[in-house]
Scaffold this motif. Structure first.
Motif, PDB file in Angstrom:
ATOM      1  N   SER A 128      -6.709  -0.013  -2.032  1.00 58.51           N
ATOM      2  CA  SER A 128      -6.874  -0.727  -3.299  1.00 58.51           C
ATOM      3  C   SER A 128      -5.547  -0.921  -4.018  1.00 58.51           C
ATOM      4  O   SER A 128      -5.405  -1.831  -4.829  1.00 58.51           O
ATOM      5  CB  SER A 128      -7.851   0.038  -4.208  1.00 58.51           C
ATOM      6  OG  SER A 128      -7.318   1.311  -4.568  1.00 58.51           O
ATOM      7  N   LEU A 129      -4.570  -0.067  -3.729  1.00 59.80           N
ATOM      8  CA  LEU A 129      -3.266  -0.195  -4.378  1.00 59.80           C
ATOM      9  C   LEU A 129      -2.571  -1.499  -4.012  1.00 59.80           C
ATOM     10  O   LEU A 129      -1.757  -2.009  -4.782  1.00 59.80           O
ATOM     11  CB  LEU A 129      -2.369   0.997  -4.000  1.00 59.80           C
ATOM     12  CG  LEU A 129      -2.690   2.345  -4.644  1.00 59.80           C
ATOM     13  CD1 LEU A 129      -1.771   3.411  -4.087  1.00 59.80           C
ATOM     14  CD2 LEU A 129      -2.571   2.272  -6.161  1.00 59.80           C
ATOM     15  N   GLY A 146       4.726  -7.127   5.039  1.00 60.48           N
ATOM     16  CA  GLY A 146       4.525  -5.993   5.940  1.00 60.48           C
ATOM     17  C   GLY A 146       3.874  -4.776   5.333  1.00 60.48           C
ATOM     18  O   GLY A 146       3.632  -3.783   6.040  1.00 60.48           O
ATOM     19  N   LEU A 147       3.576  -4.760   4.035  1.00 59.65           N
ATOM     20  CA  LEU A 147       2.984  -3.587   3.402  1.00 59.65           C
ATOM     21  C   LEU A 147       1.531  -3.451   3.849  1.00 59.65           C
ATOM     22  O   LEU A 147       0.700  -4.323   3.594  1.00 59.65           O
ATOM     23  CB  LEU A 147       3.077  -3.714   1.883  1.00 59.65           C
ATOM     24  CG  LEU A 147       2.657  -2.492   1.059  1.00 59.65           C
ATOM     25  CD1 LEU A 147       3.454  -1.264   1.451  1.00 59.65           C
ATOM     26  CD2 LEU A 147       2.816  -2.785  -0.426  1.00 59.65           C
ATOM     27  N   ARG A 148       1.211  -2.340   4.532  1.00 59.55           N
ATOM     28  CA  ARG A 148      -0.116  -2.158   5.110  1.00 59.55           C
ATOM     29  C   ARG A 148      -1.008  -1.226   4.287  1.00 59.55           C
ATOM     30  O   ARG A 148      -2.218  -1.411   4.214  1.00 59.55           O
ATOM     31  CB  ARG A 148       0.006  -1.600   6.538  1.00 59.55           C
ATOM     32  CG  ARG A 148       0.746  -2.521   7.492  1.00 59.55           C
ATOM     33  CD  ARG A 148      -0.112  -3.735   7.836  1.00 59.55           C
ATOM     34  NE  ARG A 148       0.561  -4.612   8.801  1.00 59.55           N
ATOM     35  CZ  ARG A 148       1.237  -5.699   8.479  1.00 59.55           C
ATOM     36  NH1 ARG A 148       1.336  -6.045   7.202  1.00 59.55           N
ATOM     37  NH2 ARG A 148       1.826  -6.455   9.389  1.00 59.55           N
ATOM     38  N   ALA A 149      -0.454  -0.188   3.708  1.00 56.32           N
ATOM     39  CA  ALA A 149      -1.252   0.790   2.955  1.00 56.32           C
ATOM     40  C   ALA A 149      -0.329   1.568   2.029  1.00 56.32           C
ATOM     41  O   ALA A 149       0.894   1.598   2.221  1.00 56.32           O
ATOM     42  CB  ALA A 149      -1.984   1.732   3.905  1.00 56.32           C
ATOM     43  N   PHE A 183       3.807   6.759  -1.433  1.00 60.37           N
ATOM     44  CA  PHE A 183       3.994   6.698   0.008  1.00 60.37           C
ATOM     45  C   PHE A 183       3.395   5.392   0.511  1.00 60.37           C
ATOM     46  O   PHE A 183       2.379   4.926  -0.015  1.00 60.37           O
ATOM     47  CB  PHE A 183       3.323   7.883   0.693  1.00 60.37           C
ATOM     48  CG  PHE A 183       3.842   9.226   0.239  1.00 60.37           C
ATOM     49  CD1 PHE A 183       4.823   9.882   0.958  1.00 60.37           C
ATOM     50  CD2 PHE A 183       3.352   9.816  -0.918  1.00 60.37           C
ATOM     51  CE1 PHE A 183       5.309  11.108   0.542  1.00 60.37           C
ATOM     52  CE2 PHE A 183       3.828  11.043  -1.347  1.00 60.37           C
ATOM     53  CZ  PHE A 183       4.809  11.698  -0.619  1.00 60.37           C
ATOM     54  N   ALA A 184       4.005   4.812   1.511  1.00 60.69           N
ATOM     55  CA  ALA A 184       3.505   3.544   2.026  1.00 60.69           C
ATOM     56  C   ALA A 184       3.746   3.454   3.517  1.00 60.69           C
ATOM     57  O   ALA A 184       4.591   4.158   4.084  1.00 60.69           O
ATOM     58  CB  ALA A 184       4.189   2.377   1.320  1.00 60.69           C
ATOM     59  N   GLU A 185       2.973   2.594   4.150  1.00 59.00           N
ATOM     60  CA  GLU A 185       3.172   2.270   5.555  1.00 59.00           C
ATOM     61  C   GLU A 185       3.451   0.780   5.648  1.00 59.00           C
ATOM     62  O   GLU A 185       2.696  -0.031   5.109  1.00 59.00           O
ATOM     63  CB  GLU A 185       1.932   2.615   6.379  1.00 59.00           C
ATOM     64  CG  GLU A 185       2.107   2.320   7.865  1.00 59.00           C
ATOM     65  CD  GLU A 185       0.890   2.732   8.677  1.00 59.00           C
ATOM     66  OE1 GLU A 185       0.735   3.954   8.896  1.00 59.00           O
ATOM     67  OE2 GLU A 185       0.106   1.851   9.048  1.00 59.00           O
ATOM     68  N   VAL A 186       4.560   0.424   6.291  1.00 56.77           N
ATOM     69  CA  VAL A 186       4.932  -0.971   6.461  1.00 56.77           C
ATOM     70  C   VAL A 186       5.165  -1.227   7.942  1.00 56.77           C
ATOM     71  O   VAL A 186       5.571  -0.331   8.687  1.00 56.77           O
ATOM     72  CB  VAL A 186       6.201  -1.340   5.648  1.00 56.77           C
ATOM     73  CG1 VAL A 186       5.957  -1.187   4.158  1.00 56.77           C
ATOM     74  CG2 VAL A 186       7.392  -0.497   6.079  1.00 56.77           C
ATOM     75  N   THR A 236       9.719  -0.604  14.313  1.00 57.75           N
ATOM     76  CA  THR A 236       8.826  -1.709  13.970  1.00 57.75           C
ATOM     77  C   THR A 236       7.764  -1.289  12.966  1.00 57.75           C
ATOM     78  O   THR A 236       7.034  -2.122  12.453  1.00 57.75           O
ATOM     79  CB  THR A 236       8.137  -2.270  15.230  1.00 57.75           C
ATOM     80  OG1 THR A 236       7.406  -1.209  15.875  1.00 57.75           O
ATOM     81  CG2 THR A 236       9.173  -2.839  16.200  1.00 57.75           C
ATOM     82  N   LEU A 237       7.678   0.022  12.702  1.00 61.40           N
ATOM     83  CA  LEU A 237       6.757   0.563  11.710  1.00 61.40           C
ATOM     84  C   LEU A 237       7.458   1.679  10.964  1.00 61.40           C
ATOM     85  O   LEU A 237       8.190   2.474  11.566  1.00 61.40           O
ATOM     86  CB  LEU A 237       5.489   1.080  12.378  1.00 61.40           C
ATOM     87  CG  LEU A 237       4.393   1.637  11.459  1.00 61.40           C
ATOM     88  CD1 LEU A 237       3.005   1.344  12.033  1.00 61.40           C
ATOM     89  CD2 LEU A 237       4.552   3.143  11.227  1.00 61.40           C
ATOM     90  N   LEU A 238       7.253   1.734   9.667  1.00 59.59           N
ATOM     91  CA  LEU A 238       7.900   2.754   8.844  1.00 59.59           C
ATOM     92  C   LEU A 238       6.878   3.446   7.948  1.00 59.59           C
ATOM     93  O   LEU A 238       5.953   2.813   7.441  1.00 59.59           O
ATOM     94  CB  LEU A 238       8.989   2.146   7.958  1.00 59.59           C
ATOM     95  CG  LEU A 238      10.255   1.604   8.619  1.00 59.59           C
ATOM     96  CD1 LEU A 238      11.154   0.973   7.568  1.00 59.59           C
ATOM     97  CD2 LEU A 238      10.991   2.697   9.386  1.00 59.59           C
ATOM     98  N   ARG A 239       7.080   4.734   7.759  1.00 62.13           N
ATOM     99  CA  ARG A 239       6.415   5.483   6.696  1.00 62.13           C
ATOM    100  C   ARG A 239       7.459   5.654   5.588  1.00 62.13           C
ATOM    101  O   ARG A 239       8.580   6.094   5.844  1.00 62.13           O
ATOM    102  CB  ARG A 239       5.934   6.836   7.204  1.00 62.13           C
ATOM    103  CG  ARG A 239       4.877   6.720   8.305  1.00 62.13           C
ATOM    104  CD  ARG A 239       3.546   6.297   7.738  1.00 62.13           C
ATOM    105  NE  ARG A 239       2.536   6.065   8.765  1.00 62.13           N
ATOM    106  CZ  ARG A 239       1.765   7.035   9.289  1.00 62.13           C
ATOM    107  NH1 ARG A 239       1.930   8.292   8.913  1.00 62.13           N
ATOM    108  NH2 ARG A 239       0.858   6.725  10.192  1.00 62.13           N
ATOM    109  N   VAL A 240       7.082   5.313   4.371  1.00 55.37           N
ATOM    110  CA  VAL A 240       8.042   5.230   3.256  1.00 55.37           C
ATOM    111  C   VAL A 240       7.648   6.194   2.153  1.00 55.37           C
ATOM    112  O   VAL A 240       6.461   6.306   1.816  1.00 55.37           O
ATOM    113  CB  VAL A 240       8.075   3.788   2.686  1.00 55.37           C
ATOM    114  CG1 VAL A 240       9.137   3.661   1.603  1.00 55.37           C
ATOM    115  CG2 VAL A 240       8.301   2.771   3.794  1.00 55.37           C
ATOM    116  N   ARG A 241       8.643   6.884   1.615  1.00 54.59           N
ATOM    117  CA  ARG A 241       8.423   7.689   0.407  1.00 54.59           C
ATOM    118  C   ARG A 241       9.389   7.202  -0.664  1.00 54.59           C
ATOM    119  O   ARG A 241      10.601   7.144  -0.440  1.00 54.59           O
ATOM    120  CB  ARG A 241       8.669   9.175   0.660  1.00 54.59           C
ATOM    121  CG  ARG A 241       8.323  10.044  -0.565  1.00 54.59           C
ATOM    122  CD  ARG A 241       8.649  11.501  -0.334  1.00 54.59           C
ATOM    123  NE  ARG A 241      10.085  11.729  -0.355  1.00 54.59           N
ATOM    124  CZ  ARG A 241      10.676  12.873   0.000  1.00 54.59           C
ATOM    125  NH1 ARG A 241       9.935  13.879   0.444  1.00 54.59           N
ATOM    126  NH2 ARG A 241      11.982  12.998  -0.051  1.00 54.59           N
TER     127      ARG A 241
END
Length: 273
Positions: free
Chosen positions: A4-5, A26-29, A38-41, A97-102
């Motif tokens: 929902s974010l 690319g923002l997935r969650a 925190f995000a997954e792109v 090709t995929l990142l976890r972001v803080r």
């Protein structure tokens, strides 16, 4: 995971002037934990990430979470915040090709930690300063009349009528074969003018030296470009040469008509002049 974010994020961004194409969406969650976000792109399937420390679209997608970290969508009617100054940037891996972001708030900016899907570090940013920008400013920046323009260099053949230039020629140095007087360098040419010799209409100087050895390209580029700069500055500073033409000759400075890549030393002179 809280989808929902990010619901409607890119639609809202487009409304205020951030028109991201599919590669940059690319923002997935996203997840929130106190002041941290925190995000997954991820890059679209098939996007080639080779050759980049961090693919620009992947890094940009990571930054899309900044509005969420501030507690409001980046696509609101108010001011958005854009990256302004980066400090303490380090890259630990390439080709992700995929990142976890803080993202964590740091003063008036944020800090970022980027990891791959296994949690291994990819990159980090100690501090990213942000500056506010309004929708009106975005619209003004985009309204330049060249948004859809494509600029490129093209070589076009052109027939030149034969003309004979009636002028006295002179050459600086021994590396160029032109008829006329010859002087060791600009200092010798200036000394001749000081002694009363008339200034020729055309003065040629060649920087068409053999390509540098691979290990010496940087130092050779600095040395030859500095020599060319000194020559041009000295020429322009002497009013007696105002009516004469200085011809600077290079070789391999520009690739055209299927030629090999240019010599970087020659390219530096060509670009400078």
């Amino acid at each position: 995971m809280d989808l929902s974010l990010i619901q409607g994020l890119y639609e809202n961004l487009a409304e205020v002037g951030f028109g991201y194409g599919p590669t940059f969406q690319g923002l997935r969650a996203a997840w929130r934990r106190g002041d941290e976000l925190f995000a997954e792109v991820a890059l679209p399937e098939g996007t080639d990430a080779a050759g980049f420390g961090v693919h620009p679209a992947l890094l940009d997608s990571a930054l899309h979470t900044m509005g969420l970290a501030a507690g409001e969508g980046e696509g609101t009617a108010g001011e958005a915040r854009l990256p302004f100054a980066w400090s303490g940037v380090s890259v630990s891996a390439v080709g992700a090709t995929l990142l976890r972001v803080r993202i964590t708030s740091v003063g008036s900016g944020v800090s970022l930690v980027l990891a791959d899907s296994t949690g291994a570090p990819v990159a980090s940013v100690e501090s990213l300063a942000l500056r506010a920008i309004s929708p009106d400013q975005l619209t003004a920046a985009a309204d330049t009349g060249t948004r859809d323009a494509l600029f490129q260099v093209d070589w076009i053949s052109h027939e030149v009528a034969e003309e004979r230039v009636e002028a006295r020629w002179a050459a600086l140095g021994d590396s160029i074969g032109v008829p006329g007087l010859r002087y060791a360098d600009l200092a010798a040419f200036t000394a001749a003018a000081d002694s009363g010799e008339s200034v020729p209409g055309v003065v040629a100087v060649s920087f068409a030296e053999p390509g540098s050895a691979p290990g010496d390209v940087v130092s050779s580029t600095h040395e030859v470009a500095a020599r060319a700069l000194g020559l041009v500055q000295g020429w322009l500073a002497d009013e007696r040469f105002a009516d004469a033409r200085l011809v600077v000759v290079t070789s391999g400075a520009v690739a055209c008509d299927g030629q090999e890549a240019p010599d970087p030393v020659q390219a530096a002179v060509w670009g400078l002049v």
